[in-house]
Design an enzyme around this catalytic site. Sequence first.
Site, PDB file in Angstrom:
ATOM      1  N   GLY A 295     -88.803  -1.720 -60.512  1.00 27.39           N
ATOM      2  CA  GLY A 295     -88.209  -2.969 -60.047  1.00 27.39           C
ATOM      3  C   GLY A 295     -88.445  -3.208 -58.566  1.00 27.39           C
ATOM      4  CB  SER A 296     -88.172  -0.970 -55.615  1.00 26.21           C
ATOM      5  OG  SER A 296     -86.790  -0.721 -55.727  1.00 26.21           O
ATOM      6  CB  SER A 297     -93.157  -1.265 -57.416  1.00 25.86           C
ATOM      7  OG  SER A 297     -94.537  -1.420 -57.160  1.00 25.86           O
TER       8      SER A 297
ATOM      9  CG  ASP B 281     -86.430   3.372 -53.700  1.00 30.04           C
ATOM     10  OD1 ASP B 281     -86.110   4.028 -52.683  1.00 30.04           O
ATOM     11  OD2 ASP B 281     -86.350   3.815 -54.851  1.00 30.04           O
TER      12      ASP B 281
ATOM     13  CE  LYS C  75     -89.412   5.759 -56.288  1.00 36.30           C
ATOM     14  NZ  LYS C  75     -88.499   6.884 -56.652  1.00 36.30           N
TER      15      LYS C  75
ATOM     16  CG  MET D 122     -86.460  -1.541 -66.933  1.00 33.05           C
ATOM     17  SD  MET D 122     -85.519  -2.873 -67.722  1.00 33.05           S
ATOM     18  CE  MET D 122     -84.105  -2.968 -66.609  1.00 33.05           C
ATOM     19  N   GLY D 123     -85.094   2.482 -65.133  1.00 29.84           N
ATOM     20  CA  GLY D 123     -84.294   3.685 -64.993  1.00 29.84           C
ATOM     21  C   GLY D 123     -85.105   4.948 -65.100  1.00 29.84           C
ATOM     22  N   GLY D 124     -86.366   4.886 -64.631  1.00 28.91           N
ATOM     23  CA  GLY D 124     -87.251   6.030 -64.757  1.00 28.91           C
ATOM     24  C   GLY D 124     -87.510   6.786 -63.471  1.00 28.91           C
ATOM     25  N   GLY D 125     -87.046   6.245 -62.341  1.00 31.65           N
ATOM     26  CA  GLY D 125     -87.285   6.907 -61.072  1.00 31.65           C
ATOM     27  C   GLY D 125     -88.672   6.673 -60.505  1.00 31.65           C
TER      28      GLY D 125
END
Length: 286
Positions: free
Chosen positions: A106-108, A140, A10, A99-102
């Site tokens: 992980g949420s997806s 998220d 997203k 990871m940590g990319g905004g």
Amino acid sequence: MTHQWPAPAKINLFLYITGKRSDGYHLLQTLFQFLDYGDTLYITKTVGGRVRLLNPVAGVTEKNNLIVQAALMLQRYCWKTNDPTTPGADIWLEKVLPMGGGLGGGSSDAATVLVALNAQWGCGLTITTLTRLGLIIGADVPVFVRGTAAFAEGIGEQLTPVVLVEKWYLIAVPPVNIATSSIFSDPNLQRNAQYCSLDQLMSVTFQNVCEQVAKKHFPSVEQHLLWLLKYAPSRMTGTGACVFAEFDTEDAARQVFLQTPVWMRSFVAKGMNVSPLHRALSLMQK
């Protein structure tokens, strides 16, 4: 039988913080749209109740992995402890989102597990129930479970579906991992944006208030953003680190992609109002 499921990225087309709750969560106004790019999960239903992630993510313990958490939460919700009929799952993750990319990787992934196993296990839960379970995992997760582009308020869980122009994006991936907590805990983060209606927010230039903090602490974010800004309107997604430039056509986006310097990791993707996950679910149910 193994089923293949997308876990799309997203982007936050805008992001403002209007306040902070007593429990530490920030109150947001943000606009989510999906991309036709993301992780892929291969899920095989098993018997005996065991849930296995066959290729654990480096640096993430099984206990803290959102994929495993989501599967076990759904399993506990639908079956009693020690029920011999409890199904399990073997899950293989093809990870491409940083990871940590905004980009919500992980949420997806967690949302895809909830939606996919609800179908493969025959749980029969509604999207509303799955959304409620997803919120327990992370703020998220609900937007990925619901699967439609949305205007989000509250801590991100109050979702209003929207229909947006499906533009093309060049996404740049700085070589840093930004923890959301590091942005939200910064004393210089603007937390007093004026609360506005969606119509008001859609009528002004989109911004992300987290961008200034991220650029201050992570120079590579600013480096990537400055390069993109030479070609198109650009900004950061979420709490970073990824930044994106928007284009009206795929050809325009790819023309700039071909000019990206060797130090820049990037990809081109189309914005989507309906999640690729829900498109896959519809095909499975036919």
